[in-house]
Design a protein around this motif. Structure first.
Motif, PDB file in Angstrom:
ATOM      1  N   GLU A 156      -4.326  11.736  19.708  1.00  0.00           N
ATOM      2  CA  GLU A 156      -5.396  11.170  20.532  1.00  0.00           C
ATOM      3  C   GLU A 156      -4.751  10.440  21.719  1.00  0.00           C
ATOM      4  N   PRO A 157      -5.076  10.836  22.951  1.00  0.00           N
ATOM      5  CA  PRO A 157      -4.391  10.269  24.121  1.00  0.00           C
ATOM      6  C   PRO A 157      -4.665   8.796  24.380  1.00  0.00           C
ATOM      7  N   THR A 158      -5.736   8.254  23.790  1.00  0.00           N
ATOM      8  CA  THR A 158      -6.037   6.838  24.009  1.00  0.00           C
ATOM      9  C   THR A 158      -5.492   5.957  22.896  1.00  0.00           C
ATOM     10  N   PHE A 159      -4.551   6.487  22.127  1.00  0.00           N
ATOM     11  CA  PHE A 159      -4.021   5.758  20.976  1.00  0.00           C
ATOM     12  C   PHE A 159      -3.590   4.342  21.323  1.00  0.00           C
ATOM     13  N   ASN A 160      -2.876   4.187  22.435  1.00  0.00           N
ATOM     14  CA  ASN A 160      -2.307   2.873  22.712  1.00  0.00           C
ATOM     15  C   ASN A 160      -3.342   1.829  23.112  1.00  0.00           C
ATOM     16  N   SER A 161      -4.592   2.225  23.268  1.00  0.00           N
ATOM     17  CA  SER A 161      -5.643   1.253  23.568  1.00  0.00           C
ATOM     18  C   SER A 161      -6.511   0.962  22.350  1.00  0.00           C
ATOM     19  N   ARG A 162      -6.153   1.546  21.216  1.00  0.00           N
ATOM     20  CA  ARG A 162      -6.965   1.415  19.997  1.00  0.00           C
ATOM     21  C   ARG A 162      -6.173   0.767  18.870  1.00  0.00           C
ATOM     22  N   ALA A 163      -6.905   0.080  18.014  1.00  0.00           N
ATOM     23  CA  ALA A 163      -6.312  -0.399  16.764  1.00  0.00           C
ATOM     24  C   ALA A 163      -6.300   0.752  15.764  1.00  0.00           C
ATOM     25  N   MET A 164      -5.447   0.634  14.761  1.00  0.00           N
ATOM     26  CA  MET A 164      -5.436   1.646  13.718  1.00  0.00           C
ATOM     27  C   MET A 164      -5.147   1.011  12.369  1.00  0.00           C
ATOM     28  N   GLY A 165      -5.388   1.753  11.320  1.00  0.00           N
ATOM     29  CA  GLY A 165      -5.202   1.174   9.998  1.00  0.00           C
ATOM     30  C   GLY A 165      -4.908   2.215   8.946  1.00  0.00           C
ATOM     31  N   TRP A 166      -4.670   1.710   7.738  1.00  0.00           N
ATOM     32  CA  TRP A 166      -4.423   2.547   6.568  1.00  0.00           C
ATOM     33  C   TRP A 166      -5.402   2.163   5.458  1.00  0.00           C
ATOM     34  N   PHE A 167      -5.943   3.187   4.815  1.00  0.00           N
ATOM     35  CA  PHE A 167      -6.785   3.024   3.652  1.00  0.00           C
ATOM     36  C   PHE A 167      -6.200   3.871   2.534  1.00  0.00           C
ATOM     37  N   ARG A 168      -6.714   3.692   1.324  1.00  0.00           N
ATOM     38  CA  ARG A 168      -6.259   4.521   0.216  1.00  0.00           C
ATOM     39  C   ARG A 168      -7.391   4.755  -0.768  1.00  0.00           C
ATOM     40  N   GLN A 169      -7.221   5.820  -1.549  1.00  0.00           N
ATOM     41  CA  GLN A 169      -8.176   6.111  -2.606  1.00  0.00           C
ATOM     42  C   GLN A 169      -7.440   6.624  -3.826  1.00  0.00           C
ATOM     43  N   ALA A 170      -7.602   5.894  -4.903  1.00  0.00           N
ATOM     44  CA  ALA A 170      -7.025   6.292  -6.179  1.00  0.00           C
ATOM     45  C   ALA A 170      -8.061   7.066  -6.973  1.00  0.00           C
ATOM     46  N   PRO A 171      -7.641   7.893  -7.919  1.00  0.00           N
ATOM     47  CA  PRO A 171      -8.598   8.667  -8.720  1.00  0.00           C
ATOM     48  C   PRO A 171      -9.612   7.761  -9.406  1.00  0.00           C
ATOM     49  N   GLY A 172     -10.888   8.081  -9.216  1.00  0.00           N
ATOM     50  CA  GLY A 172     -11.946   7.329  -9.843  1.00  0.00           C
ATOM     51  C   GLY A 172     -12.234   5.973  -9.238  1.00  0.00           C
ATOM     52  N   LYS A 173     -11.572   5.670  -8.125  1.00  0.00           N
ATOM     53  CA  LYS A 173     -11.769   4.367  -7.483  1.00  0.00           C
ATOM     54  C   LYS A 173     -12.301   4.537  -6.070  1.00  0.00           C
ATOM     55  N   GLU A 174     -12.783   3.443  -5.526  1.00  0.00           N
ATOM     56  CA  GLU A 174     -13.363   3.486  -4.190  1.00  0.00           C
ATOM     57  C   GLU A 174     -12.286   3.554  -3.109  1.00  0.00           C
ATOM     58  N   PHE A 175     -12.681   4.057  -1.981  1.00  0.00           N
ATOM     59  CA  PHE A 175     -11.862   4.064  -0.774  1.00  0.00           C
ATOM     60  C   PHE A 175     -11.672   2.614  -0.355  1.00  0.00           C
ATOM     61  N   GLU A 176     -10.402   2.178  -0.195  1.00  0.00           N
ATOM     62  CA  GLU A 176     -10.192   0.761   0.071  1.00  0.00           C
ATOM     63  C   GLU A 176      -9.208   0.525   1.212  1.00  0.00           C
ATOM     64  N   PHE A 177      -9.446  -0.562   1.919  1.00  0.00           N
ATOM     65  CA  PHE A 177      -8.607  -0.981   3.036  1.00  0.00           C
ATOM     66  C   PHE A 177      -7.236  -1.423   2.527  1.00  0.00           C
ATOM     67  N   VAL A 178      -6.203  -1.051   3.293  1.00  0.00           N
ATOM     68  CA  VAL A 178      -4.843  -1.463   2.965  1.00  0.00           C
ATOM     69  C   VAL A 178      -4.270  -2.372   4.050  1.00  0.00           C
ATOM     70  N   ALA A 179      -4.261  -1.888   5.291  1.00  0.00           N
ATOM     71  CA  ALA A 179      -3.657  -2.658   6.381  1.00  0.00           C
ATOM     72  C   ALA A 179      -4.174  -2.145   7.715  1.00  0.00           C
ATOM     73  N   ALA A 180      -4.121  -2.997   8.732  1.00  0.00           N
ATOM     74  CA  ALA A 180      -4.527  -2.592  10.076  1.00  0.00           C
ATOM     75  C   ALA A 180      -3.693  -3.336  11.103  1.00  0.00           C
ATOM     76  N   ILE A 181      -3.569  -2.714  12.281  1.00  0.00           N
ATOM     77  CA  ILE A 181      -2.792  -3.304  13.371  1.00  0.00           C
ATOM     78  C   ILE A 181      -3.562  -3.105  14.667  1.00  0.00           C
ATOM     79  N   SER A 182      -3.557  -4.132  15.482  1.00  0.00           N
ATOM     80  CA  SER A 182      -4.346  -4.096  16.706  1.00  0.00           C
ATOM     81  C   SER A 182      -3.619  -3.352  17.823  1.00  0.00           C
TER      82      SER A 182
END
Length: 124
Positions: free
Chosen positions: A26-52
């Motif tokens: 994505e060419p606008t990457f450097n103007s956007r924040a991004m993050g990491w999420f995870r999903q374990a079997p049988g569990k909800e999608f959950e936030f891990v970390a983000a950076i501005s």
């Protein structure tokens, strides 16, 4: 072209480290924040970390504080999640996501693009 591609997952043992990478086309990457999420079997999608935009702020889920580090290299259009002291409960598929905003968010609906996910398995 796929906007985000996750990589770096694998099978490791308890206490090991692993670095996940997110390649962003994505060419606008450097103007956007991004993050990491995870999903374990049988569990909800959950936030891990983000950076501005500009790496001025980061945010972590309580269960990874002190163990995981998030970073980005805008010159390379890359983002990373360095995971240390891994535990079996960290086993999950990890996804990088790109926000519309330049500010961090823990809410998955705020993310515009997602990678395909990379599997992390931590054996005891």
């Amino acid at each position: 072209q796929v906007p985000l591609v996750d990589s770096g997952g694998g099978v490791v043992q308890t206490g090991d480290s692993l670095r996940l990478s997110c390649t962003v086309s994505e060419p606008t990457f450097n103007s956007r924040a991004m993050g990491w999420f995870r999903q374990a079997p049988g569990k909800e999608f959950e936030f891990v970390a983000a950076i501005s935009r500009g790496s001025t702020s980061t945010r972590f889920a309580d269960f990874v504080k002190g163990r995981f580090t998030i970073s980005r290299d805008d010159a390379k259009n890359m983002a990373y999640l360095l995971m240390t002291s891994l535990k079996p409960e960290d086993t999950a598929i990890y996804y990088c996501g790109l926000l519309d905003s330049s500010y961090v968010s823990t809410v998955s609906n705020a993310y515009r693009y997602w990678g395909q996910g990379t599997q992390v398995t931590v054996s005891s």
